[in-house]
Design a protein around this motif. Structure first.
Motif, short mmCIF file in Angstrom:
data_model
loop_
_atom_site.label_atom_id
_atom_site.label_comp_id
_atom_site.label_asym_id
_atom_site.label_seq_id
_atom_site.Cartn_x
_atom_site.Cartn_y
_atom_site.Cartn_z
N GLU A 82 0.84 -1.21 0.00
CA GLU A 82 0.00 0.00 0.00
C GLU A 82 0.86 1.25 0.00
N GLU A 83 1.96 1.23 0.75
CA GLU A 83 2.89 2.37 0.76
C GLU A 83 3.54 2.55 -0.60
N LEU A 84 3.84 1.45 -1.27
CA LEU A 84 4.43 1.51 -2.60
C LEU A 84 3.45 2.11 -3.61
N ILE A 85 2.22 1.66 -3.57
CA ILE A 85 1.20 2.17 -4.49
C ILE A 85 1.00 3.68 -4.29
N ALA A 86 1.12 4.11 -3.04
CA ALA A 86 0.91 5.53 -2.72
C ALA A 86 1.93 6.44 -3.40
N ILE A 87 3.12 5.92 -3.71
CA ILE A 87 4.14 6.74 -4.39
C ILE A 87 4.23 6.41 -5.88
N GLY A 88 3.26 5.68 -6.39
CA GLY A 88 3.22 5.38 -7.82
C GLY A 88 4.00 4.16 -8.23
N GLY A 89 4.28 3.26 -7.29
CA GLY A 89 5.03 2.05 -7.60
C GLY A 89 4.21 1.03 -8.37
N THR A 90 4.90 0.20 -9.14
CA THR A 90 4.20 -0.78 -9.98
C THR A 90 4.69 -2.21 -9.80
N GLN A 91 5.77 -2.41 -9.04
CA GLN A 91 6.37 -3.74 -8.94
C GLN A 91 6.87 -4.00 -7.53
N ILE A 92 6.73 -5.26 -7.09
CA ILE A 92 7.45 -5.68 -5.90
C ILE A 92 8.49 -6.72 -6.30
N LEU A 93 9.72 -6.49 -5.86
CA LEU A 93 10.78 -7.48 -5.99
C LEU A 93 10.69 -8.32 -4.73
N PHE A 94 10.20 -9.53 -4.88
CA PHE A 94 9.80 -10.33 -3.74
C PHE A 94 10.74 -11.52 -3.59
N GLN A 95 11.57 -11.48 -2.57
CA GLN A 95 12.48 -12.60 -2.34
C GLN A 95 12.91 -12.64 -0.89
N GLY A 96 13.42 -13.78 -0.48
CA GLY A 96 13.84 -13.93 0.90
C GLY A 96 14.94 -14.96 1.01
N GLY A 97 15.23 -15.32 2.25
CA GLY A 97 16.15 -16.42 2.46
C GLY A 97 15.50 -17.73 2.03
N VAL A 98 16.31 -18.78 1.99
CA VAL A 98 15.77 -20.10 1.66
C VAL A 98 15.32 -20.74 2.97
N HIS A 99 14.04 -20.55 3.28
CA HIS A 99 13.48 -21.03 4.54
C HIS A 99 13.35 -22.55 4.48
N PRO A 100 13.89 -23.26 5.47
CA PRO A 100 13.92 -24.73 5.39
C PRO A 100 12.57 -25.41 5.58
N GLN A 101 11.53 -24.65 5.96
CA GLN A 101 10.25 -25.29 6.28
C GLN A 101 9.09 -24.85 5.39
N LEU A 102 9.26 -23.84 4.58
CA LEU A 102 8.16 -23.33 3.76
C LEU A 102 8.05 -24.09 2.44
N LYS A 103 6.85 -24.64 2.20
CA LYS A 103 6.62 -25.44 0.99
C LYS A 103 5.76 -24.65 -0.01
N ILE A 104 5.43 -25.31 -1.11
CA ILE A 104 4.75 -24.66 -2.22
C ILE A 104 3.44 -24.00 -1.79
N ASP A 105 2.70 -24.60 -0.85
CA ASP A 105 1.41 -24.03 -0.44
C ASP A 105 1.57 -22.62 0.11
N TYR A 106 2.62 -22.40 0.90
CA TYR A 106 2.86 -21.06 1.46
C TYR A 106 3.05 -20.05 0.33
N TYR A 107 3.93 -20.36 -0.59
CA TYR A 107 4.26 -19.42 -1.67
C TYR A 107 3.06 -19.21 -2.59
N GLU A 108 2.35 -20.28 -2.89
CA GLU A 108 1.17 -20.19 -3.74
C GLU A 108 0.11 -19.28 -3.12
N ASN A 109 -0.14 -19.48 -1.83
CA ASN A 109 -1.14 -18.67 -1.12
C ASN A 109 -0.72 -17.21 -1.04
#
Length: 349
Positions: A82-109
């Motif tokens: 929401e803060e990004l949209i407020a300044i006219g942003g159009t993209q999120i660069l979305f990445q993190g560490g390689v979490h040892p417990q998060l599976k496809i369902d988390y990312y999909e949701n």
């Protein structure tokens, strides 16, 4: 005539810097005769800092047991967008560490939630390293993971995790990380599914000119096969507070001369990758601007938020007006773009 790998190595070692710059600028002008320099307004959201890969060049990662380890909840992610949209942003660069417990369902949701709630935001997310691990922990193929994320709303994937695509270097700085061949395989599979990506290179650890040439050749070869890379981004290793600096204290941050030399060589060698980004985030505004005269045609992102490089002690900031000024100061025309490098706004036409 196409630049050979042998000639590339000669350029990296022997070509005078000013001559390299002139050649790279001429190549840029050939590919971008309209004299437009672009940038994007986005936000880098690191959804978790938990990572088991233990890359020696990273100061950002935490373990499950660390007190400052986190996984962002959806409400926090929503507020950031929401803060990004407020300044006219159009993209999120979305990445993190390689979490040892998060599976496809988390990312999909997560992707589906963002896509539904913020349909104007492009999700440029998940490095090859993350995608490779999601496939392994979820017992799925790369194709299945990428197909499911695409259906959920993933638009493109960043080039993070490439570092240097030489297994000799990778064995020293990130022995738990996927191989060079596997990084290429992830991007190749994404391209086959119509998911575009970017290619990156982080230099300045234990790499040699030969390692860098191998990296660039791998990128050029895959681009020749798929045409799936939208851009190439080069940056230098930021050593402060990293395990690699403690292990090899002789390693210092690469010079601006080295950065500009490799940038120009990249522009000349990657003749089939149209866009080259300047890395002002690691180099600062002045060298970031100078990069536009050494082959870069894109100033990257305003980057409302950045955490990984900051963790290594490097923190530069630019707003939209400053980006426009840097571009116009060298006689180029500034334009705001989206993830697909489509022009959204032109300045002072």
């Amino acid at each position: 005539m196409r630049l050979s790998k042998t000639a590339l190595l000669d350029y990296m070692a022997n070509k005078p810097l000013k001559e390299l710059g002139r050649m790279a600028l001429a190549k840029k002008q050939e590919l971008h005769p309209e004299n437009t320099t672009t940038f994007i307004v986005d936000r880098n959201i690191n959804y978790t800092n938990i990572c088991f890969v233990d890359c020696k060049f990273c100061a950002f990662k935490r373990t499950l047991k660390d007190k400052d380890a986190y996984v962002l909840d959806f409400d926090t992610i929503d507020r950031k967008i929401e803060e990004l949209i407020a300044i006219g942003g159009t993209q999120i660069l979305f990445q993190g560490g390689v979490h040892p417990q998060l599976k496809i369902d988390y990312y999909e949701n997560l992707v589906a939630h963002i896509a539904r709630k913020f349909p104007t935001i492009t999700i440029h997310g998940f490095s090859a390293v993350e995608i490779d691990y999601i496939a392994k922990i979820s017992r799925l193929s790369l194709q299945e993971v990428l197909e499911r994320l695409k259906v959920a709303g993933l638009s493109s994937i960043p080039g993070a995790g490439a570092e240097i695509l030489s297994d000799r270097v990778r064995a020293k700085i990130a022995p738990k990380k996927l191989s060079a061949d596997r990084w290429i395989e992830v991007h190749k599979e994404a391209h086959k599914l119509g998911i575009k990506s970017t290619a990156t290179m982080m230099f300045g650890t234990t790499d040699t000119n030969e390692d860098i040439a191998e990296h660039l050749e791998r990128v050029r070869n895959l681009q020749e096969e798929t045409g799936g890379f939208r851009a190439f981004i080069l940056w230098s290793f930021q050593p402060d507070f990293t395990p690699l600096q403690q292990e090899m204290p002789h390693i210092r941050k690469a010079s601006s001369n080295r950065y500009l030399r490799l940038l120009a060589c990249s522009r000349l060698f990657l003749d089939n990758v149209k866009n080259i980004q300047s890395s002002w985030v690691t180099q600062g505004a002045f060298i970031g601007q100078l990069a536009l005269l050494f082959g870069a045609n894109d100033l990257g992102s305003v980057m409302m938020e950045e955490n990984v490089v900051k963790a290594a002690g490097t923190s530069f900031c630019l707003n939209e007006q400053e980006m426009v000024h840097l571009i116009e100061d060298i006689g180029s025309k500034a334009a705001k773009r989206n993830t697909a490098y489509e022009i959204l706004k032109r300045y002072h036409v």
